[in-house]
Each structure stands twice: as structure tokens, then as C-alpha cells.
Motif scaffolding. Structure first.
Motif, short mmCIF file in Angstrom:
data_model
loop_
_atom_site.label_atom_id
_atom_site.label_comp_id
_atom_site.label_asym_id
_atom_site.label_seq_id
_atom_site.Cartn_x
_atom_site.Cartn_y
_atom_site.Cartn_z
N LEU A 506 0.84 -1.19 0.00
CA LEU A 506 0.00 0.00 0.00
C LEU A 506 0.87 1.25 0.00
O LEU A 506 1.98 1.25 0.57
CB LEU A 506 -0.91 0.00 1.23
CG LEU A 506 -1.97 -1.11 1.30
CD1 LEU A 506 -2.65 -1.09 2.66
CD2 LEU A 506 -2.99 -0.95 0.18
N GLU A 507 0.40 2.31 -0.62
CA GLU A 507 1.19 3.54 -0.70
C GLU A 507 1.43 4.15 0.67
O GLU A 507 2.36 4.93 0.85
CB GLU A 507 0.49 4.54 -1.61
CG GLU A 507 -0.88 4.99 -1.11
CD GLU A 507 -1.49 6.07 -1.99
OE1 GLU A 507 -0.71 6.89 -2.54
OE2 GLU A 507 -2.73 6.10 -2.13
N THR A 508 0.61 3.77 1.64
CA THR A 508 0.78 4.33 2.99
C THR A 508 1.79 3.55 3.84
O THR A 508 2.18 4.00 4.91
CB THR A 508 -0.58 4.33 3.72
OG1 THR A 508 -1.11 2.99 3.69
CG2 THR A 508 -1.56 5.26 3.04
N SER A 530 -3.41 1.18 -4.34
CA SER A 530 -4.33 1.87 -3.44
C SER A 530 -5.13 0.84 -2.66
O SER A 530 -4.99 -0.37 -2.86
CB SER A 530 -5.28 2.73 -4.27
OG SER A 530 -6.11 1.91 -5.09
N GLU A 531 -5.98 1.32 -1.76
CA GLU A 531 -6.82 0.40 -0.97
C GLU A 531 -7.71 -0.46 -1.86
O GLU A 531 -8.04 -1.59 -1.53
CB GLU A 531 -7.69 1.21 0.01
CG GLU A 531 -6.91 1.90 1.12
CD GLU A 531 -6.45 0.94 2.19
OE1 GLU A 531 -6.86 -0.25 2.13
OE2 GLU A 531 -5.68 1.35 3.08
N SER A 532 -8.08 0.08 -3.02
CA SER A 532 -8.96 -0.65 -3.93
C SER A 532 -8.19 -1.57 -4.88
O SER A 532 -8.78 -2.26 -5.70
CB SER A 532 -9.79 0.34 -4.76
OG SER A 532 -8.94 1.15 -5.56
N GLU A 534 -5.83 -0.53 -7.12
CA GLU A 534 -5.38 0.15 -8.33
C GLU A 534 -3.87 0.38 -8.28
O GLU A 534 -3.33 0.79 -7.25
CB GLU A 534 -6.10 1.50 -8.47
CG GLU A 534 -5.66 2.29 -9.69
CD GLU A 534 -6.26 3.68 -9.70
OE1 GLU A 534 -5.97 4.44 -10.63
OE2 GLU A 534 -6.99 4.02 -8.73
N LEU A 536 -0.67 2.29 -8.55
CA LEU A 536 -0.32 3.71 -8.50
C LEU A 536 1.12 3.98 -8.92
O LEU A 536 1.45 5.08 -9.37
CB LEU A 536 -0.53 4.25 -7.07
CG LEU A 536 -1.93 4.07 -6.49
CD1 LEU A 536 -1.94 4.53 -5.04
CD2 LEU A 536 -2.95 4.84 -7.32
N GLY A 559 4.75 5.78 -0.83
CA GLY A 559 4.20 6.61 -1.90
C GLY A 559 5.05 7.81 -2.25
O GLY A 559 4.97 8.34 -3.36
#
Length: 621
Positions: A506-508, A530-532, A534, A536, A559
Motif C-alpha cells: 500500500l502507498e501508505t 491503493s486500498e482498492s 489500483e 499507483l 508513496g
């Protein structure tokens, strides 16, 4: 425990740090795997990496068995398809380089046979005269070792192993885990059927039909087909291949004379022709033929027309229209006696054809140079056509491959609860005896049909290439036939065929977590999502190194350091398209994406390991 000879070889060849870093264990089973990028380590094992392979080399053993169980696996190339196919050689002095040479021969043989399978080979470091109980334990133990590689390697019999050994492997690992099984498993038992010899027979027949086309070449200007006395043949090595070839030629519609045969007990020669049926009876009864025939028929006969000598190599001083090398001797001819060939070119008999029934091919640079030197003397100077082994003797693998091309139905798969239990499996097989017999016959018929077509086409293509290029040697023409088929198959492959899995983050999440994930995954890059789900961006080890060099904290969200301008590949893109994309953007890896998100990764390392991308580059440039 690791076989003593294997342990000594590996300890001498590989530093201790390699053992520490590469040794993997599955319970008592130990494995060391090497890939094409391990150039130095493979060279220490006697293997030179080239444009075709190897794809993987494995040293493996059982650390807890009371018997010495261990050996080597080489998967050379998978461009024609998965899995690779090749026999298990069982000898006390088998080495990684020996297995690699044989695996390369299988790569070319399977390609020349136009089979959708790669080339591989394995070797058990063990004596062939073990007591029955120990031999069975060694085969079963080796089956457990190669079971780890079931998706990329299928074994068959080779020197030191047989069809019943393949049955043992199938009992351990499943019905589809071995080739050339016994008939009660629906197998095509290649030695019993004389499959390799059938290839020799078809090759000889086709060459006799096509050979006058060689008159276009200066060394064949005086070429003549066999006269009224018929085709005369020498067979070096009266074993499984040689004996079957003699029988087929003796029963041929056209006149054929087996004028000479040899084995380790000597050689026999009679210009009028040897009594093949008697030779076969003696060979079946005695295991050898030359000296037993002499003792039974010639001893005490002062003026017998049949010649016997105890030096088997001297057979190659005799003359005939065709020589069939069918003994496990790669170096049967050379111009230099220092290489210890069966015979030097200057002392060889007068022949028109050499049709190789034994495995003679080697990718070793020194052996290749010797082979070219021999062919220049024999083909160019003496006008003898040589049909290279892997174009001729692929009958065995063609028959064996039918066990994959015509798979057993689900209800004829060994029940999982029976695996490893011979008595239970034998009982289950007996209950399905008729179905397996029908399956075996279906496979035999398909194998025979395919063999006749493939070997015939190979001989026609060999003549085509030689006539078209007077400077080409037969070994070069044979390689061209096989490699062209590999390259053609390779060009049809897509990213989906070779891509690797990809880890995502995840980007986070933090840079530290990204670094840990890259190390654990042993991949080239991470997909940042992303959370969904996708995509990035991507993060590579270079991105993390650059962040560290600029004093970026390891708790910074990934990210902030990822590459957002992502160059991606689609699963249906060709390998050549991906190679060009990597070069154009000057990157080493990229994700593979679909409308549903990221599904894998492709990199120059993966292409080096799983494809012939360098060959494709040469074709596309």
C-alpha cells in the motif's frame, strides 16, 4: 546421506559460503539451485551458460536416508514448452557437466521432434549393481527429490535405469510424473518397443530416397545408391538400439545386410551378411553377442567367412554403405588420436552414410570444435553424409511424450491414498488392467505415426540445408533445424507464459516495509497499490537505495519515493515486444497489468532465465 563421490566433488567445486547461502531443506531433503545468472558458480560445476540455457541446475540429496541418495537435475531450456523431458542416468561417476550435456541434447532432440516440451536430464550418483532392496530405495528416494520439480521436469529411463524404475517413480509421485512406464500403467516402454531404433530405420529409408540430391555438392559427385547386392550396414553397439535396428533392417522390404556388429566383447564382420536372427537369440540369452557367437560358431573354424576380433573399435576399420553408431560413445570418430576416439578418420572404413543411433552431441566448446574438425574431414573430404543423433534417435522421446499428449483420464489416476504403496498400487492397476492396456496401445499407435513423420521431415530438411549451402556442416545443419523450431516456438510465447509473481504494498506503508518485502520476495520490483487495488506506481531496490542516500527516513510512506510514471506490459504481449520495450525505456523490470490490476512482473533477469531473448534480439535486429 549425500553420496561420498558427490560430496567430494561439490566440496571441491563450491566454496562453503555458497553452501550456506544456497542450501535449502525440505525436511531431510537438501537442494542447491543455480540459475543462468550464476555464471561463475555454474562454471565451477563444469557448465558454460549460453544463449539456450541452462534454465536451472540442481544438486540434491537426502540427508537422513541410511542409503546414499543424491544426484543432479538440469532443466536446460523450456522454450518449446513445459515440462522438460529427459531420462535419469544412474552411474557412480555422473557429474553436473555430464547431465548438462545430455540435457542440451534433449533440448535439441525435443525441438527437432517438434514436441511441445523442453529439454532436461537428471543423474543419480550410484552404482548400477546395487542389491535389489537398496536399488529400490535409491530410486524411490530420488523420486522424492525430483518430485519438487514436477512442473518443469519429467523423467524417463536412461543408462542405468529402466521402465520398472519409472513405475517406481510414478508410484511415489503420481501416474503423470514419469515417462516410458510399464504397460500396466499405460506406458509406451520405449526400450521394449525399440523406439530409438525405429527412428534410425526411418532415417535410413528416407536418406536412401533423398541421397542423390547431394550430387549437387562436389564431394558427392560420384555418389551411388546401394547396388543390387543391397544396403550393407555396420552397427557399433549391439544393445537396445543396435539390436532393434538390426532386426528392422533384416526384415526390411529391400535387400539389407548387417555385415558387422560390435559390443564390449569384440566385433563380427561378414561381407555376405551376418545371421541376424541368431545374433538376436544369443544377445537375449547372453547379454553380449560378439564373443559368444565366436565361441558357438567360429571357434576352431580355420576358414570361416566371418571375422571376429576382440577389439570392438576395429569394427570401424571395416567398410559398408552405412555405419550406425549405437554404442554410448560420443567420440566414435576424430582426426586426432589424442582425444581417444573409437577410430581415427585416417583409419576408418569406406562408408557413404553415418546415421547416429547413440547420443553424440555436446555443447562443450572443446567437444564442438572436435566434432566440427571430424566432420570437415569425413563430410567434406571423404564425402560421407552424417545424420546427427538428435535428428535421428528421437523415437524414444516421441513415444514417451504420448503419455503426456494423450493423458490418462481422471479415473485412471492413482488415488492419493495409494501413493508410495507398491502393493496397493499394483492391486489398483490390476483392477484397471484392460483400460490401461487400451491406453498403452492408443499411445503406441500415435507414437509410431508421429515418429515416421518427424524423422522423415528431419532428414529431408537436413538434405535441403546441406544442398543449399555447400559450406555448412551436418552438425550445423542439425542445430539450425532444432534452434529454428525453438525460436519459432519462442516467438509465439507471450508475457503470460513467463512472467513472475509480484508483491504489492500500500502507498501508505513505509520504506522499511518495502525493503523487507523486496528482500523476502526476491523480486525485481514492488507494485504500489491503493486500498482498492489500483496500481499507483512501482518501487525498485534502486528507489530504496536512492532514498537512503538522500537521508530519507525509513518510516516515510512508500508513496513518496515510488516511480509514478509506470511502464507496464500486458499479458498478451510477445516476448520480443517486451525486450524492445525494456531497451527503449532503459529499464530492467516492469509490472504486468490488466484491467483488473497488476498480475505479475517481467524483467531482464526473468527473460534471461525463462526465454531465448538474446536469440530473439538477434532475429529482430
Amino acid at each position: 546421506m549425500i553420496p561420498k563421490q558427490m560430496n567430494e566433488f561439490l566440496r571441491d567445486a563450491l566454496p562453503e559460503r555458497v553452501w550456506r547461502n544456497r542450501l535449502e531443506r525440505q525436511g531431510p531433503l537438501a537442494f542447491m539451485e543455480f540459475r543462468p545468472l550464476d555464471v561463475d558458480r555454474l562454471q565451477r560445476l563444469g557448465i558454460v551458460v549460453d544463449r539456450l540455457g541452462p534454465y536451472m541446475v540442481v544438486c540434491m540429496w537426502d540427508e537422513e536416508s541410511p542409503y546414499e541418495i543424491g544426484g543432479y537435475l538440469v532443466v536446460d531450456n523450456l522454450s518449446m514448452g513445459r515440462p522438460s523431458m529427459g531420462g535419469i542416468r544412474m552411474l557412480p561417476d555422473v557429474s553436473p557437466s555430464t547431465i548438462f550435456n545430455l540435457a542440451r541434447g534433449m533440448t535439441l532432440k525435443n525441438a527437432a521432434a517438434d514436441l511441445p516440451y523442453g529439454g532436461g536430464k537428471s543423474g543419480i550418483v550410484a552404482s548400477t549393481d546395487l542389491p535389489a532392496e537398496e536399488r529400490g530405495a535409491v530410486i524411490r528416494g530420488f523420486a522424492r527429490l525430483i518430485g519438487r520439480y514436477r512442473d518443469i521436469y519429467l523423467p524417463g529411463p536412461d543408462v542405468g535405469t529402466n521402465d520398472d524404475d519409472m513405475k517406481r517413480i510414478a508410484i511415489e509421485n503420481g501416474l503423470e510424473s514419469a515417462l516410458s512406464k510399464t504397460v500396466d500403467m499405460g506406458g509406451n516402454r520405449i526400450d521394449q518397443l525399440g523406439a530409438a531404433a525405429q527412428g534410425v530405420f526411418v532415417a535410413i529409408n528416407t536418406l536412401l530416397e533423398e541421397i542423390e540430391r547431394l550430387k549437387a555438392l562436389p564431394q558427392f559427385a560420384d555418389l551411388r545408391p546401394p547396388g543390387e547386392e543391397g544396403l550393407s550396414v555396420l552397427i557399433q553397439g549391439f544393445g537396445a538400439v543396435g539390436a532393434h535396428a538390426a532386426k528392422l533392417l533384416d526384415e526390411a522390404d529391400y535387400p539389407a545386410r548387417i555385415v558387422g556388429v560390435s559390443d564390449v566383447s569384440g566385433y563380427l564382420y561378414d561381407e555376405a551378411g551376418l545371421p541376424v536372427s541368431q545374433l538376436l537369440e544369443i544377445q537375449e540369452r547372453e547379454g553380449l553377442v560378439a564373443h559368444p557367437y565366436y565361441k558357438a560358431k567360429l571357434d576352431g573354424e580355420r576358414f570361416a567367412p566371418t571375422k571376429y576380433a576382440n577389439d570392438c573399435n576395429d569394427l570401424l576399420r571395416e567398410s559398408a554403405y552405412c555405419l550406425v553408431p549405437a554404442a554410448p560413445i560420443a567420440n566414435y570418430l576424430d582426426v586426432d588420436a589424442a582425444s581417444n576416439p573409437s577410430m581415427t578418420v585416417e583409419r576408418m572404413g569406406k562408408w557413404t552414410l553415418i546415421v547416429e543411433g547413440a547420443n553424440t552431441y555436446s555443447p562443450d566448446p572443446i567437444r564442438r570444435a572436435c566434432r566440427s574438425r571430424m566432420e570437415r574431414a569425413v563430410y567434406w573430404q571423404k564425402g560421407v553424409l552424417i545424420a546427427t543423433d538428435f535428428l535421428v534417435n528421437s523415437g524414444g522421446v516421441i513415444y514417451a511424450a504420448q503419455e503426456q499428449l494423450i493423458p490418462a483420464p481422471d479415473h485412471l489416476q492413482i488415488p492419493a491414498e495409494f501413493l508410495g504403496q507398491r502393493e496397493a498400487v499394483d492391486g489398483w492397476l490390476a483392477r484397471h488392467k484392460e483400460e490401461f492396456a487400451a491406453l498403452a496401445e492408443q499411445r503406441r499407435i500415435a507414437g509410431e505415426k508421429m515418429l515416421k513423420h518427424v524423422i522423415r521431415v528431419n532428414m529431408q530438411e537436413l538434405i535441403d540445408l546441406l544442398v543449399a549451402d555447400a559450406d555448412m556442416l551436418p552438425c550445423e545443419a542439425a542445430e539450425r533445424i532444432a534452434v529454428d523450431r525453438i525460436a519459432s516456438s519462442e516467438s509465439d510465447r507471450t508475457v503470460a507464459d513467463v512472467m513472475a509473481s509480484i508483491a504489492t504494498i500500500l502507498e501508505t506503508q513505509t520504506v522499511r516495509e518495502a525493503a523487507e518485502l523486496l528482500i523476502a520476495d526476491k523480486g525485481d520490483l514492488l507494485g504500489v497499490v491503493s486500498e482498492s487495488g489500483e496500481l499507483l506506481g512501482v518501487v525498485t531496490d534502486w528507489d530504496i537505495t536512492d532514498a537512503t542516500a538522500t537521508a530519507c527516513g525509513d518510516d516515510v510512506p512508500v508513496g513518496q519515493i515510488m516511480s509514478r510514471d509506470v511502464v507496464a506490459a500486458g499479458p498478451t504481449e510477445s516476448i520480443l515486444e517486451v525486450v524492445r520495450k525494456l531497451e527503449h525505456y532503459e529499464i530492467s523490470a516492469m509490472p504486468v497489468v490488466t484491467e483488473d490490476g497488476v498480475i505479475g512482473s517481467i524483467s531482464s533477469d526473468i527473460l534471461a532465465q525463462r526465454t531465448l531473448y538474446r536469440l530473439l534480439q538477434a532475429q529482430g535486429s
